[in-house]
Design an enzyme around this catalytic site. Structure first.
Site, PDB file in Angstrom:
ATOM      1  N   ASP A   1     -23.137  -0.244  15.825  1.00 24.38           N
ATOM      2  CA  ASP A   1     -21.907  -0.535  15.084  1.00 24.38           C
ATOM      3  C   ASP A   1     -20.861   0.565  15.236  1.00 24.38           C
ATOM      4  O   ASP A   1     -19.712   0.377  14.827  1.00 24.38           O
ATOM      5  CB  ASP A   1     -22.219  -0.715  13.592  1.00 24.38           C
ATOM      6  CG  ASP A   1     -23.165  -1.868  13.329  1.00 24.38           C
ATOM      7  OD1 ASP A   1     -22.999  -2.914  13.980  1.00 24.38           O
ATOM      8  OD2 ASP A   1     -24.066  -1.724  12.483  1.00 24.38           O
TER       9      ASP A   1
ATOM     10  N   ASP B   1     -21.798  -6.445   9.716  1.00 25.46           N
ATOM     11  CA  ASP B   1     -23.062  -6.515  10.443  1.00 25.46           C
ATOM     12  C   ASP B   1     -24.106  -7.225   9.573  1.00 25.46           C
ATOM     13  O   ASP B   1     -23.981  -7.275   8.355  1.00 25.46           O
ATOM     14  CB  ASP B   1     -23.511  -5.092  10.784  1.00 25.46           C
ATOM     15  CG  ASP B   1     -24.871  -5.062  11.448  1.00 25.46           C
ATOM     16  OD1 ASP B   1     -25.063  -5.793  12.424  1.00 25.46           O
ATOM     17  OD2 ASP B   1     -25.734  -4.308  10.971  1.00 25.46           O
TER      18      ASP B   1
ATOM     19  N   ASP C   1     -24.217  -0.394   9.854  1.00 29.60           N
ATOM     20  CA  ASP C   1     -25.143   0.697   9.523  1.00 29.60           C
ATOM     21  C   ASP C   1     -25.831   1.298  10.734  1.00 29.60           C
ATOM     22  O   ASP C   1     -26.553   2.285  10.600  1.00 29.60           O
ATOM     23  CB  ASP C   1     -26.208   0.191   8.548  1.00 29.60           C
ATOM     24  CG  ASP C   1     -27.244  -0.701   9.231  1.00 29.60           C
ATOM     25  OD1 ASP C   1     -26.850  -1.478  10.128  1.00 29.60           O
ATOM     26  OD2 ASP C   1     -28.430  -0.616   8.875  1.00 29.60           O
TER      27      ASP C   1
END
Length: 664
Positions: free
Chosen positions: A556, A368, A552
């Site tokens: 996700d 990410d 995080d």
């Protein structure tokens, strides 16, 4: 939730919740410790053992070992039976076959020891192996508890996601009245009001008002999104500024938030059994040992002395006993426990032993952007003053006007002024216009701070804010989510370790491309939803890639759960951390490099342990089969079995402890 599974029903890998295993582990330890003391009595205290009644000690061992084998190891026996029925040998096939052979051989020795041939006797009678049966069961219980504990976090992740949706909604009736109703009572087409600070209850579209919504749970991006009439909104997103009315379009299980919950649930439920190294070894070792035991039985029937059947039966059982090394139960859990301690010192929290193993074999790293590669919060990039204004003047006026605001961009502007030690005058007549910006009077001047188009600067990742003073353009402030200082070096190290590093982000194409180019990544996916993130993970896995995902945020969670190895940043959301198998405690990608090195060192260590766990006992197989009987009259000398089991266990433990000093 009602109608759940019984406490001892399987919840993962055919085994129950770890709290059920834990109670049985305590009982196993309480019974196995005195059992070991009794069985080792002749070696530890030979003088005292001479005065003890062998028959009394034998019955004491039987009484202690029976509940350990049948009750504490009941779930393993169930898995053993399933593996035979399904013809799928695994660790439980091997361990229960060995522990069962040791237990029933010893039971026969206690009940019918007088019928055993003289070759099977020692000065203390027929040797018993109750302690091996109990010890292996106890240690395997410990290993399974470590694994099951990792999966106890699943419910917490699901609950945290579901809690994002409020329990009540403010419904506007046809007469204009407003009432609170349970979320379950909302129907498509209902008009609902959402006030500042509230979470959106259902999916819908704005019909009245405007606001800025925190959609980081969907996109991962920290900057709020402006919403005006006609724009869609999603359940669980946070309303920051204005009050608005929405028309419900999707409710209950049809909302995007409910879809994310299902994605996480499905990723956990459909996760295949861990391809343990022990299971792979067992796939060939169990049939090989079974064949060897059958050959041993046949050889004694054909060529052995009378009573041939008794010799054949006892020697074939002896093969099964020696083939199950005590160290097998230690090989994986001791390495994992040591690795967990070493990882904690390196800033890596290992929650799931399987994730640690799978990270070692990963070849693709999907990562990410916001909060993972970048800091995850806007910071001042530059100030572009208009003619007649200086940078300090524009920044100080804007910061003074934004001081009463809690908006993320406002906090970034105020923080930048503080870093430059600029003095801020008090603001009055403050007013926020949802989706537009703020107005305030500073030093008698009417200030306005508002979002601008992205085209005002060449920086592709910047968020722009225009500042006006008494209706006159004062300048533009550019804010950006900066790459973490440790990220570039970490990316290079990960690529040196052979990983393909690909960014997956909900941010726009230009921002994603700029970050990917800056860091030298191997690719990127931009403007992706939580569902699409998970699809990318599954697509790559379907192509044969072994995928690790690092993130995080709430958005996700589905991808973290679906990846071979999910790694969460310790500075992220609790849902992300609950969905991942490993957590980087400081939210620093440098710790990911250490995690990869630790996982590979641990996998090597487990393979070495398995070699030693089998090596000593394989060497004893010919003796167990009676290969030395024609020359020496030996039949599974108990000292040989004891030395083999002890040496293999000691070797495994010492080798595992080397992980405490591994360089990361």
């Amino acid at each position: 939730m009602g109608g759940g599974a019984a406490p001892d029903e399987p919840v993962y890998m055919g085994l129950p919740h770890e709290r059920v295993l834990r109670s049985r582990f305590y009982v196993a330890v309480a019974l196995t410790v005195p059992l070991l003391a009794i069985s080792m009595g002749p070696m530890l205290a030979p003088h005292a053992a001479q005065h003890a009644d062998p028959e009394y000690l034998a019955w004491a061992q039987l009484i202690l070992a029976t509940p350990v084998f049948f009750w504490c190891g009941a779930f393993f026996i169930r898995r053993w039976w399933n593996s035979l029925r399904e013809r799928d040998p695994n660790m439980f096939t091997l361990t229960v076959t060995g522990t069962g052979a040791a237990y029933f051989y010893s039971l026969a020795a206690v009940l019918f020891g007088g019928s055993f041939p003289i070759a099977f006797r020692t000065a203390h009678g027929v040797p018993l192996y109750f302690e091996a049966s109990a010890f292996i069961t106890t240690v395997v219980l410990l290993g399974q508890i470590l694994e099951q504990r990792a999966h106890a976090h699943t419910d917490a992740a699901i609950r945290a996601l579901m809690d994002l949706a409020p329990k009540i909604a403010h419904r506007i009736d046809t007469d204009g009245g407003e009432h609170e109703v349970p979320l379950e009572g909302v129907q498509p087409g209902d008009l609902l009001r959402v006030r500042p600070g509230e979470h959106v209850p259902v999916d819908g579209a704005l019909t009245e008002g405007a606001s800025e919504l925190d959609e980081s749970m969907l996109t991962g991006e920290p900057v709020p999104v402006v919403k005006r009439p006609g724009d869609p909104v999603s359940a669980g997103t946070l309303n920051i500024t204005g009050s608005f009315v929405l028309r419900a379009t999707k409710v209950g299980r049809d909302t995007l938030l409910a879809g994310i919950v299902r994605l996480v649930e499905q990723a956990r439920e459909t996760e295949p059994p861990i391809a343990r190294i022990v299971d792979r070894v067992a796939a060939w070792f169990v049939p090989a040992v079974g064949t060897f035991a059958a050959v041993t039985f046949a050889a004694w029937i054909l060529f052995g002395p009378d009573p041939r059947f008794i010799f054949a039966l006892l020697n074939s059982v002896a093969v099964l006993i020696i083939a199950c090394p005590c160290a097998l139960g230690l090989a994986t859990p001791v390495s994992i426990v040591t690795a967990i301690g070493r990882g904690a010192k390196a800033g890596v929290l290992v929650k799931d032993a399987a994730a640690l193993e799978r990270l070692a074999t990963a070849d693709t790293l999907l990562i990410d952007k916001t909060g993972t590669l970048t800091l995850g919060r806007p910071r001042l990039l530059s100030v572009f003053p208009a003619p007649g204004f200086s940078e300090e003047e524009v920044l100080s006026l804007a910061a003074a006007a934004e001081t009463p605001s809690e908006h993320p961009l406002a906090r970034a502007i105020v923080a930048a002024a503080a870093e430059r030690h600029l003095s801020l005058s008090p603001a009055s007549e403050f007013a926020a216009e949802p989706g537009v910006g703020i107005r305030a009077r500073v030093e008698g001047k009417l200030m306005s701070v508002a979002r601008a188009d992205a085209g005002a600067t060449t920086h592709p990742t910047a968020t722009l804010v225009t500042v006006t003073c008494d209706g006159k353009d004062a300048g533009t402030i550019a804010l950006v989510d900066e790459v973490k200082p440790t990220t570039p070096m970490a990316i290079r190290e990960l690529q040196k370790l052979g990983l393909r590093v690909v960014m997956v982000t909900g941010d726009r194409e230009s921002a994603a491309q700029a970050v990917a180019t800056e860091l030298g990544l191997d690719g990127y996916h931009a403007a992706v939803s939580p569902a699409r993130k998970q699809e990318i993970v599954l697509e790559r896995r379907a192509k044969g890639e072994r995928v690790a995902f690092v993130g995080d945020g709430l958005n996700d969670a589905p991808a973290l759960a679906a990846a071979d190895a999910g790694v969460a940043m310790g500075t992220g959301t609790s849902v992300a951390m609950d969905s991942a198998g490993l957590v980087l405690l400081q939210g620093d990608l440098a710790a990911l490099v250490r995690a990869v090195r630790l996982s590979r060192a641990t996998l090597r260590n487990i393979k070495q342990n398995l070699f030693w766990a089998f090596a000593y006992n394989l060497a004893g197989l010919p003796i167990a089969a009676g290969a030395l009987f024609p020359f020496t009259g030996w039949l599974l000398n108990p000292m040989v079995a004891a030395v083999a089991m002890s040496l293999s266990s000691i070797t495994v433990v010492c080798n595992a402890l080397r992980l405490r000093r591994v360089k990361l």
